[in-house]
Design a protein around this motif. Structure first.
Motif, mmCIF file in Angstrom:
data_model
loop_
_atom_site.group_PDB
_atom_site.id
_atom_site.type_symbol
_atom_site.label_atom_id
_atom_site.label_comp_id
_atom_site.label_asym_id
_atom_site.label_seq_id
_atom_site.Cartn_x
_atom_site.Cartn_y
_atom_site.Cartn_z
ATOM 1 N N ALA A 225 0.823 -1.208 0.000
ATOM 2 C CA ALA A 225 0.000 0.000 0.000
ATOM 3 C C ALA A 225 0.854 1.254 0.000
ATOM 4 N N ILE A 226 1.964 1.221 0.745
ATOM 5 C CA ILE A 226 2.877 2.368 0.771
ATOM 6 C C ILE A 226 3.430 2.637 -0.624
ATOM 7 N N ASP A 227 3.812 1.577 -1.332
ATOM 8 C CA ASP A 227 4.360 1.733 -2.679
ATOM 9 C C ASP A 227 3.333 2.313 -3.649
ATOM 10 N N ALA A 228 2.042 2.083 -3.355
ATOM 11 C CA ALA A 228 0.987 2.545 -4.266
ATOM 12 C C ALA A 228 0.604 4.003 -4.052
ATOM 13 N N VAL A 229 1.011 4.590 -2.921
ATOM 14 C CA VAL A 229 0.692 5.995 -2.654
ATOM 15 C C VAL A 229 1.549 6.883 -3.542
ATOM 16 N N PRO A 230 0.943 7.900 -4.158
ATOM 17 C CA PRO A 230 1.734 8.799 -5.020
ATOM 18 C C PRO A 230 2.879 9.465 -4.253
ATOM 19 N N ALA A 231 3.894 9.867 -4.970
ATOM 20 C CA ALA A 231 4.991 10.621 -4.343
ATOM 21 C C ALA A 231 4.397 11.816 -3.606
ATOM 22 N N PRO A 232 4.725 11.979 -2.334
ATOM 23 C CA PRO A 232 4.033 13.002 -1.528
ATOM 24 C C PRO A 232 4.528 14.426 -1.802
ATOM 25 N N HIS A 233 3.594 15.247 -2.311
ATOM 26 C CA HIS A 233 3.885 16.651 -2.556
ATOM 27 C C HIS A 233 3.021 17.568 -1.700
ATOM 28 N N THR A 234 1.863 17.071 -1.282
ATOM 29 C CA THR A 234 0.952 17.874 -0.472
ATOM 30 C C THR A 234 0.911 17.314 0.947
ATOM 31 N N ALA A 235 0.336 18.096 1.859
ATOM 32 C CA ALA A 235 0.215 17.631 3.245
ATOM 33 C C ALA A 235 -0.611 16.352 3.319
ATOM 34 N N SER A 236 -1.683 16.275 2.552
ATOM 35 C CA SER A 236 -2.527 15.083 2.582
ATOM 36 C C SER A 236 -1.786 13.856 2.086
ATOM 37 N N GLU A 237 -0.975 14.021 1.056
ATOM 38 C CA GLU A 237 -0.210 12.895 0.534
ATOM 39 C C GLU A 237 0.882 12.466 1.514
ATOM 40 N N ARG A 238 1.529 13.445 2.149
ATOM 41 C CA ARG A 238 2.520 13.089 3.173
ATOM 42 C C ARG A 238 1.851 12.350 4.337
ATOM 43 N N ALA A 239 0.679 12.824 4.726
ATOM 44 C CA ALA A 239 -0.025 12.189 5.837
ATOM 45 C C ALA A 239 -0.465 10.770 5.484
ATOM 46 N N ALA A 240 -0.952 10.567 4.263
ATOM 47 C CA ALA A 240 -1.398 9.231 3.852
ATOM 48 C C ALA A 240 -0.241 8.241 3.880
ATOM 49 N N LYS A 241 0.885 8.646 3.322
ATOM 50 C CA LYS A 241 2.052 7.756 3.286
ATOM 51 C C LYS A 241 2.625 7.585 4.697
ATOM 52 N N GLY A 242 2.692 8.686 5.443
ATOM 53 C CA GLY A 242 3.229 8.603 6.799
ATOM 54 C C GLY A 242 2.395 7.744 7.714
ATOM 55 N N ALA A 243 1.058 7.818 7.596
ATOM 56 C CA ALA A 243 0.185 6.994 8.432
ATOM 57 C C ALA A 243 0.406 5.514 8.155
ATOM 58 N N LEU A 244 0.597 5.171 6.874
ATOM 59 C CA LEU A 244 0.867 3.769 6.540
ATOM 60 C C LEU A 244 2.206 3.318 7.118
ATOM 61 N N HIS A 245 3.199 4.199 7.093
ATOM 62 C CA HIS A 245 4.488 3.848 7.712
ATOM 63 C C HIS A 245 4.323 3.655 9.228
ATOM 64 N N MET A 246 3.533 4.499 9.887
ATOM 65 C CA MET A 246 3.289 4.329 11.324
ATOM 66 C C MET A 246 2.667 2.962 11.600
ATOM 67 N N ARG A 247 1.659 2.642 10.810
ATOM 68 C CA ARG A 247 0.947 1.372 10.996
ATOM 69 C C ARG A 247 1.886 0.202 10.727
ATOM 70 N N ALA A 248 2.711 0.332 9.694
ATOM 71 C CA ALA A 248 3.661 -0.734 9.369
ATOM 72 C C ALA A 248 4.671 -0.921 10.495
ATOM 73 N N ALA A 249 5.085 0.171 11.129
ATOM 74 C CA ALA A 249 6.022 0.061 12.241
ATOM 75 C C ALA A 249 5.418 -0.718 13.398
ATOM 76 N N VAL A 250 4.150 -0.449 13.689
ATOM 77 C CA VAL A 250 3.491 -1.140 14.804
ATOM 78 C C VAL A 250 3.367 -2.632 14.523
ATOM 79 N N ILE A 251 2.928 -2.981 13.320
ATOM 80 C CA ILE A 251 2.735 -4.413 13.039
ATOM 81 C C ILE A 251 4.084 -5.114 12.899
ATOM 82 N N ALA A 252 5.113 -4.386 12.459
ATOM 83 C CA ALA A 252 6.463 -4.971 12.437
ATOM 84 C C ALA A 252 6.923 -5.256 13.861
ATOM 85 N N GLY A 253 6.581 -4.360 14.778
ATOM 86 C CA GLY A 253 6.913 -4.604 16.181
ATOM 87 C C GLY A 253 6.241 -5.844 16.705
#
Length: 396
Positions: A225-253
């Motif tokens: 899902a992270i790979d499918a998010v467009p390259a982040p240029h806006t706040a919303s795009e950064r937030a979408a990609k960043g939220a997925l990274h947060m979630r991925a960190a938790v499940i990796a833990g």
């Protein structure tokens, strides 16, 4: 006679009230006061026999408690939310053939869905459970009656409304219903033609992997899902990609993959540093949210990492502007780290803070019940307030 396990809950609660709430009350004294045979009390407390209504009433009187406190399965309390789940399930069953009825204009539906998102972030589950069945039915009615150019906007509203309903189902243990809601989100999200809504659904879908303890698979799904998010240029795009990274960190833990967890936290932090804390497409993201997830990851990695969780939390607390559900989650995670570190009193204080912030979220969190029960065992003869807290969250 039923199997012993069928009666163990009642027996455990009787033993709890006798030995903890009334620490000087022996089994013999309880038997004498309730006018029940000593052998009967022993078997009840061991879960080896059932309890008649008359015996339960007599024991309750002897203990000075409401019989309902002994009879009810307090680990699965029936609340107004539980009572509303069948109506929610019925609304989902008719997602493609909703009943006829009125449909409000699109702008009014947007306002109502925005309110439901606010209730979710504020952990107002009872209100959501009461309002969402009719809202979902109306949205389905509107969607199926809409023209082609109107469907995209209604699909976006359905994604958001389904997500709010999923929060109710998941938090209250209706995991099959939650999984159904996730599938409905995945069904409707292509109609939005919006990659950030797709990212939000991928974020929510992780619940199914948490529930199944399929952490490695969940991590793979999030990384796709992270790979499918467009390259982040806006706040919303950064937030979408960043939220997925947060979630991925938790499940990796949870998968005990500390390396992957750190990689995803680093990515999330880099994106958060360029983003104002806020809610983007239904998900909170920003520097505070990442810090909360850093603590969560450390706790998820286990006892060897709790010292780092305490270091992260030392001298820091989430700002009042952060959503109630996320703030209470931080203190629930912190309480577990403190308890594992032998800090019983600070752990209890953290649980109380979580309750003040979001009572329903805290009460339904399984870690709260586990940790409150552990605190009661550690501090058997102390703190009436701890006893009341344990009763409140169904830890006894």
């Amino acid at each position: 006679m039923s199997a012993p396990s069928a009666h163990g809950g009642v027996g455990r609660r009787i033993a709890y009230y006798r030995s903890v709430v009334h620490p000087k009350m022996t089994q013999q004294r309880l038997a004498d006061t309730a006018r029940v045979a000593l052998g009967t009390i022993r078997k009840i407390e061991r879960g080896e026999r059932g309890v008649s209504d008359a015996t339960l009433e007599a024991v309750a009187v002897a203990l000075g408690v409401d019989p309902a406190l002994l009879r009810t399965d307090r680990r699965s309390p029936h609340t107004a939310v539980h009572g509303a789940l069948p109506a929610l399930s019925a609304a989902l069953a008719a997602y493609d053939i909703p009943e006829d009825g009125p449909v409000r204009p699109l702008h009014e539906l947007r306002t109502t869905v925005a309110e439901a998102v606010h209730w979710r972030l504020a952990a107002q589950y009872t209100r959501m459970a009461r309002e969402l069945p009719d809202l979902l039915t109306e949205l389905a009615r509107a969607y199926h009656a809409a023209s082609a150019h109107e469907r995209r906007g209604l699909a976006e509203l359905l994604v958001s409304a389904y997500r709010s309903a999923d929060a109710v189902a998941y938090k209250f243990g209706a995991l099959d219903l939650s999984a159904r809601l996730v599938e409905l989100m995945r069904w409707i999200v292509p109609e939005t033609e919006h990659p950030l809504f797709t990212a939000a659904v991928a974020y929510v879908r992780t619940e199914t992997f948490f529930a199944a303890r399929a952490y490695a698979t969940g991590l793979q799904a999030l990384e796709r899902a992270i790979d499918a998010v467009p390259a982040p240029h806006t706040a919303s795009e950064r937030a979408a990609k960043g939220a997925l990274h947060m979630r991925a960190a938790v499940i990796a833990g949870r998968a005990c993959d500390a390396t992957a967890a750190q990689i995803h936290l680093d990515e999330a932090r880099a994106l958060a540093d360029r983003t104002v804390e806020g809610v983007y497409y239904g998900t909170a993201f920003g520097p505070d949210s990442v810090r909360v997830h850093e603590v969560s990851v450390a706790v998820g990695l286990g006892a060897d990492h709790v010292g780092y969780a305490l270091t992260l939390a030392r001298g820091w607390q989430p700002t009042p502007g952060l959503q109630a559900e996320r703030r209470s989650g931080f203190y629930i995670e912190l309480a577990r780290a403190q308890l594992w570190s032998g800090l019983a009193d600070p752990a209890f204080e953290s649980l109380k803070v979580a309750r003040r912030i979001a009572p329903q979220h805290t009460r339904e969190h399984p870690w709260v019940r586990e940790d409150a029960a552990t605190l009661r065992r550690l501090k058997r003869a102390e703190s009436e307030s701890l006893t009341h807290f344990a009763q409140w969250c169904s830890a006894v």
